[in-house]
Design a protein around this motif. Structure first.
Motif, PDB file in Angstrom:
ATOM      1  N   ILE B 186       0.797  -1.255   0.084  1.00 13.88           N
ATOM      2  CA  ILE B 186       0.148   0.035   0.002  1.00 13.88           C
ATOM      3  C   ILE B 186       0.788   1.334   0.040  1.00 13.88           C
ATOM      4  CG2 ILE B 186      -1.608   1.179   1.418  1.00 13.88           C
ATOM      5  CD1 ILE B 186      -2.723  -1.228   2.444  1.00 13.88           C
ATOM      6  N   MET B 190       0.740   4.172  -2.883  1.00 11.78           N
ATOM      7  CA  MET B 190       0.397   5.389  -2.639  1.00 11.78           C
ATOM      8  C   MET B 190       1.515   6.424  -3.217  1.00 11.78           C
ATOM      9  SD  MET B 190      -0.991   5.396   1.051  1.00 11.78           S
ATOM     10  CE  MET B 190       0.078   6.825   1.648  1.00 11.78           C
ATOM     11  N   VAL B 224      -3.543   0.118  -3.689  1.00 10.48           N
ATOM     12  CA  VAL B 224      -4.257   0.616  -2.971  1.00 10.48           C
ATOM     13  C   VAL B 224      -5.652   0.353  -2.681  1.00 10.48           C
ATOM     14  CG1 VAL B 224      -4.908   3.239  -2.354  1.00 10.48           C
ATOM     15  CG2 VAL B 224      -2.611   2.674  -2.947  1.00 10.48           C
ATOM     16  N   LEU B 225      -6.309   0.102  -3.773  1.00 14.18           N
ATOM     17  CA  LEU B 225      -7.709  -0.174  -3.479  1.00 14.18           C
ATOM     18  C   LEU B 225      -7.995  -1.744  -3.053  1.00 14.18           C
ATOM     19  CD1 LEU B 225      -9.264   1.375  -6.810  1.00 14.18           C
ATOM     20  CD2 LEU B 225      -9.508   2.341  -4.369  1.00 14.18           C
ATOM     21  N   PRO B 228      -6.338  -3.155   1.284  1.00  8.86           N
ATOM     22  CA  PRO B 228      -6.726  -3.282   2.309  1.00  8.86           C
ATOM     23  C   PRO B 228      -7.785  -4.384   2.877  1.00  8.86           C
ATOM     24  CG  PRO B 228      -6.648  -1.169   1.540  1.00  8.86           C
ATOM     25  CD  PRO B 228      -6.374  -2.006   0.655  1.00  8.86           C
ATOM     26  N   VAL B 229      -8.516  -4.840   2.012  1.00  8.27           N
ATOM     27  CA  VAL B 229      -9.681  -5.777   2.340  1.00  8.27           C
ATOM     28  C   VAL B 229      -8.761  -7.158   2.550  1.00  8.27           C
ATOM     29  CG1 VAL B 229     -11.523  -6.883   1.148  1.00  8.27           C
ATOM     30  CG2 VAL B 229     -11.037  -4.618   0.552  1.00  8.27           C
ATOM     31  N   LEU B 232      -7.492  -6.898   6.171  1.00  6.65           N
ATOM     32  CA  LEU B 232      -8.648  -7.295   7.159  1.00  6.65           C
ATOM     33  C   LEU B 232      -8.874  -8.754   7.303  1.00  6.65           C
ATOM     34  CD1 LEU B 232     -10.778  -5.954   9.204  1.00  6.65           C
ATOM     35  CD2 LEU B 232     -12.158  -6.942   7.168  1.00  6.65           C
ATOM     36  N   LEU B 236      -8.555 -11.229  10.117  1.00  2.00           N
ATOM     37  CA  LEU B 236      -9.497 -11.998  10.856  1.00  2.00           C
ATOM     38  C   LEU B 236      -9.133 -13.475  10.973  1.00  2.00           C
ATOM     39  CD1 LEU B 236     -12.861 -10.348   9.223  1.00  2.00           C
ATOM     40  CD2 LEU B 236     -11.802 -10.290  11.521  1.00  2.00           C
ATOM     41  N   LEU B 262     -13.843 -12.658  -0.232  1.00  2.00           N
ATOM     42  CA  LEU B 262     -13.004 -11.680   0.189  1.00  2.00           C
ATOM     43  C   LEU B 262     -11.546 -11.981  -0.355  1.00  2.00           C
ATOM     44  CD1 LEU B 262     -14.320 -10.857   3.729  1.00  2.00           C
ATOM     45  CD2 LEU B 262     -14.609  -9.343   1.692  1.00  2.00           C
TER      46      LEU B 262
END
Ligand code: HEM
Ligand SMILES: [Cu+2]
Lengths: 220, 558
Positions: B186, B190, B224-225, B228-229, B232, B236, B262
């Protein structure tokens, strides 16, 4: 990061890093970077929202019942606290632009105090849950709601509020740096407020995420 | 003070003169030689070189695991390891290759090194963040490797639940390592996006950016998009594995298919994180060695963005057999095929560029040819597996393994090696031996085909993936595949030898290809702040070569 004291009369200004063409470009880059970073943060939480949606759809009753077991008063107080803190964070930027460094410091201190209040309330909520046994997954032992899917609700509850609390703490650190700088160095001014601005942007994100979490977890 | 020369003399005394750059210009390589000057550097070029050192190391580790897999599969029964070890070996191969090699390889090394040079910038927008992302990457790698050494995991690189939540092998540190590496990804993304937006030199408009920059830009957007998913998700699953939270565990009401959604929401775009930079490299190389401006510049640029965009809507094709409705499967199939359309646009433009160009058959160009073959063949098999009725029998067989190795590994490795050879003189100011370059390119392309074409046949014949034993009748093809893998490995050994030799004894060069790419507008290796004296101007497009037909005969001035 410049830490030189500003002699009265001189115009305080930010330092231009060697690789940027101008201050404007540098400021633009910093802001764009922050926006992108905030977008990734929202996407991080979006994953949790997706899980929430999926399981709410699978276990509508258990989730509604579990949601009602949360302490709405505490949640509401926390929401108000956080929104107010977002306002003081915005005021800090306003004062930074006017070069009123002391006020920047004061505003940030207010924000930080409210952040602490938020965490304290959250702590009591957690404590209550540990006590009655509305815990995630295999640790769930609450007698009140015995439906399949209820432990899952608390998995999502704890995962999202803990992740959010972590963000509160990170935000406090970020704001803390700007506060120290405002009091000690005092060089924020109309052309040098990026640090306060970015800190406050981050804080708005923390607030924003909560504004999603609150209705999701407590209300619907 | 010595009079200025734009190229540092070979063996120039480095170090203390670094700050005195009025007359003498050390290259970035000689500007400071202490260990600290490297480890704490904020120079994007040095950071690129450090990425290179680590990534090559991880590539070696992943490669050794690959050979172990192939050796195990030489015979139908157990060969050199037991079943559990085999599970760990293929998992570690996948994890190391995907997260530690393929995702960061081209952006980390060549992106870092070339992006600012191609934009006429002195550095990336956030140099310190850039250094941080290197160390974040290494921290993630350290976690992952620590987990591997302490038992290793047997879930496959996809970490599918509920198995990954229950297995007693060391899943948590590896998952956490992958999570940390995601952060690095990421941060780099960025940084590249902001650099592209804010650091372009006067004269470089969006449509005068080199195509490599477009590709890196599109890649960064995906990073970047999507990252993040999965960040997470990995958190988890780590929590699930440690505390049995039940998030993706049917026994506790959780849904493993949600995990797959996901996971592939990231991992399908992630395959484009791996190949888009490869496409960028190839656009540079095809125009440099055809001595022609790229055919259809805008189409190539837009198709990168197009791939990045539709890449987000294709993930469901990994779940055709997961109980998805036929309608969903059809929609995901069609959306997947759109990727093929955008890729085809690029392929046609590359071929159009070569057509009637003054082709110079160098090592990078040899890799371009290999790349074209792997992309077209791998892409076609992609269309085939995106067809639901075909994918159902092929799913989880060696056909899929061969498909994704062809497109993902084949194309990326070709681009990686092409970039390595094309930019080697730029990075080190030295030249390698072209003859050996061509020999090893031939070996590698041959070896690659010999490894994976048998796997298409194996998969079609029904051999499932991730099994360490198989019926007798599959043996001949497996032996062929292992033989191919040996050839491939041999090719890499040769490269390692002649490039190391070139690094030390290579002939000094500046722009051996007479390339017109923007990155060649400064000396090789570049000085610390990339340019000496006034900023170069950019009157021409980045891939501008005089048309060979019009420039009848005069080859040198192009
Ligand atoms: C552009 C580069 C591409 C890369 C790097 C790539 C990579 C991969 C990988 C890694 C897998 C296997 C994942 C696993 O372990 O289960 C895979 C499977 C798949 N790919 Fe590709 N792919 C690419 C292009 C395409 C295209 C263009 C299509 C469709 C037109 C496609 C369709 C599929 C399908 C349907 C599967 C699932 C097959 C199954 O599991 O049964 N791919 N790909
Ligand atoms: Cu896919």
């Amino acid at each position: 990061m410049s830490s030189a004291h500003v002699t009265p009369g001189s115009v305080p200004g930010p330092k231009l890093a060697a690789h940027f063409a101008s201050l404007d470009v540098q400021k633009h880059a910093a802001r764009l970077g922050m926006w992108l970073f905030l977008a990734t943060e929202i996407l991080l939480f979006a994953g949790l929202f997706a899980c929430y949606a999926a399981y709410r759809f699978l276990f509508p009753e258990a989730w509604a019942a579990s949601s009602r077991s949360l302490d709405l008063t505490m949640g509401t107080i926390n929401t108000v606290v956080l929104i107010t803190s977002s306002f003081t964070a915005a005021m800090a930027v306003h004062y930074a632009k006017e070069g009123k460094n002391a006020m920047v410091g004061h505003m940030n201190v207010l924000t930080l105090l409210m952040a602490v209040a938020f965490l304290v309330i959250k702590f009591f909520e957690y404590k209550h849950k540990f006590h009655i046994g509305t815990l995630p997954g295999r640790y769930y032992f609450y007698e009140g709601i015995q439906m399949p899917g209820a432990p899952l609700y608390f998995t999502v509850y704890f995962a999202s509020t803990a992740l959010h609390a972590l963000h509160v703490i990170i935000g406090m650190t970020v704001l803390g740096f700007a506060t120290v700088r405002a009091y000690r160095v005092g060089d924020f001014s109309a052309n040098n407020y990026t640090q306060v601005e970015l800190g406050s942007m981050y804080w708005h994100l923390v607030d924003l995420v909560w504004i999603f979490l609150f209705p999701m977890l407590y209300l619907v | 003070m010595t009079p200025s020369s734009s190229i540092a003399a070979p063996g120039a005394v480095p170090g203390h003169e670094a700050h005195d750059d009025h007359g003498h210009h050390p290259s970035y390589l000689t500007d400071g030689t202490t260990v600290k000057s490297w480890l704490l550097t904020v120079d994007h070029k040095r950071i690129g070189i450090m990425y290179m050192a680590w990534i090559l190391l991880f590539f070696l580790v992943g490669g050794i695991f690959a050979l172990l897999i192939r050796i195990e599969l030489l015979t139908p029964g157990p060969t050199i390891m037991d079943a559990m070890t085999y599970n760990r070996v293929f998992t570690l191969h996948g994890v190391v290759m995907i997260f530690l090699f393929m995702i960061p390889a081209i952006p980390g090394i060549f992106g870092n090194f070339m992006l600012p040079l191609m934009l006429g910038a002195k550095d990336v927008a956030f140099p310190r963040l850039n250094l941080l992302s290197l160390y974040v990457y290494l921290a993630g790698a350290a976690f992952a490797i620590w987990g591997m050494l302490n038992g290793g995991l047997d879930t496959g690189w996809t970490f599918y639940t509920p198995y990954s939540a229950h297995t007693t092998t060391t899943v948590a540190p590896v998952l956490f390592g992958a999570f940390i590496i995601g952060f690095s990804s990421i941060l780099t993304g960025m940084n590249f996006i902001v650099t592209t937006h804010t650091m372009r030199a006067p004269g470089i408009t969006w449509f005068k950016m080199p195509l490599m920059v477009w590709a890196l830009y599109a890649t960064s957007c995906i990073q970047v998009l999507a990252t993040p998913v999965i960040g997470l998700l990995l958190l988890l699953v780590t929590a699930e594995n440690l505390f049995s939270l039940g998030m993706f565990d049917v026994a506790r009401g959780g849904d493993p298919v949600l995990f797959q959604h996901l996971f592939w929401f990231y991992s399908h775009p992630a395959v484009y994180i791996m190949v888009l930079p490869a496409f960028g490299v190839m656009s540079e190389i095809v125009s440099a060695f055809s001595r022609k401006n790229i055919f259809g510049y805008r189409a190539v640029a837009y198709s990168s963005v197009g791939i990045a965009f539709v890449g987000f809507f294709a993930w469901g094709h990994h779940m055709f057999v997961s109980g998805q409705s036929t309608f969903n499967a059809g929609v995901f199939g069609v959306l997947s095929m759109l990727v093929g359309v955008f890729t085809a646009i690029k392929v046609f433009n590359w071929v159009g560029t070569v057509y009637k160009g003054a082709v110079e058959f160098t090592t990078p160009f040899a890799y371009f040819c290999g790349f074209l073959f792997f992309t077209v063949f791998g892409g076609m098999t992609g269309i085939a597996v995106a067809t639901v009725s075909l994918d159902v029998p092929w799913h989880d067989t060696y056909f899929v393994v061969a498909h994704f190795h062809f497109i993902m590994v084949g194309a990326t490795i070709m681009a990686f090696l092409a970039a390595l050879h094309y930019w080697f003189p730029k990075m080190f100011g030295k030249m390698y031996h072209e003859g050996w370059g061509l020999v090893s390119a031939a070996l590698i392309i041959l070896g690659f085909n010999a490894t994976f074409i048998p796997q298409f046949l194996l998969g079609n014949a029904g051999m499932p993936r991730r099994y360490y034993e198989y019926p007798e009748r599959f043996q001949a093809l497996n032996v062929a595949s292992t033989a191919g893998a040996s050839l491939l490995a041999f090719g890499f050994v040769i490269i390692a030898i002649y490039l190391t030799y070139a690094l030390i004894y290579g002939k000094r060069v500046d722009n051996p290809w007479n390339s017109k790419g923007y990155e060649w507008l400064t000396m090789s290796p570049p000085p610390t702040h990339n340019f000496i004296g006034p900023q170069p101007t950019y009157p021409e497009e980045p891939h501008f070569y005089v048309d060979p037909k019009k420039a009848e005969g005069e080859v040198s001035d192009v």
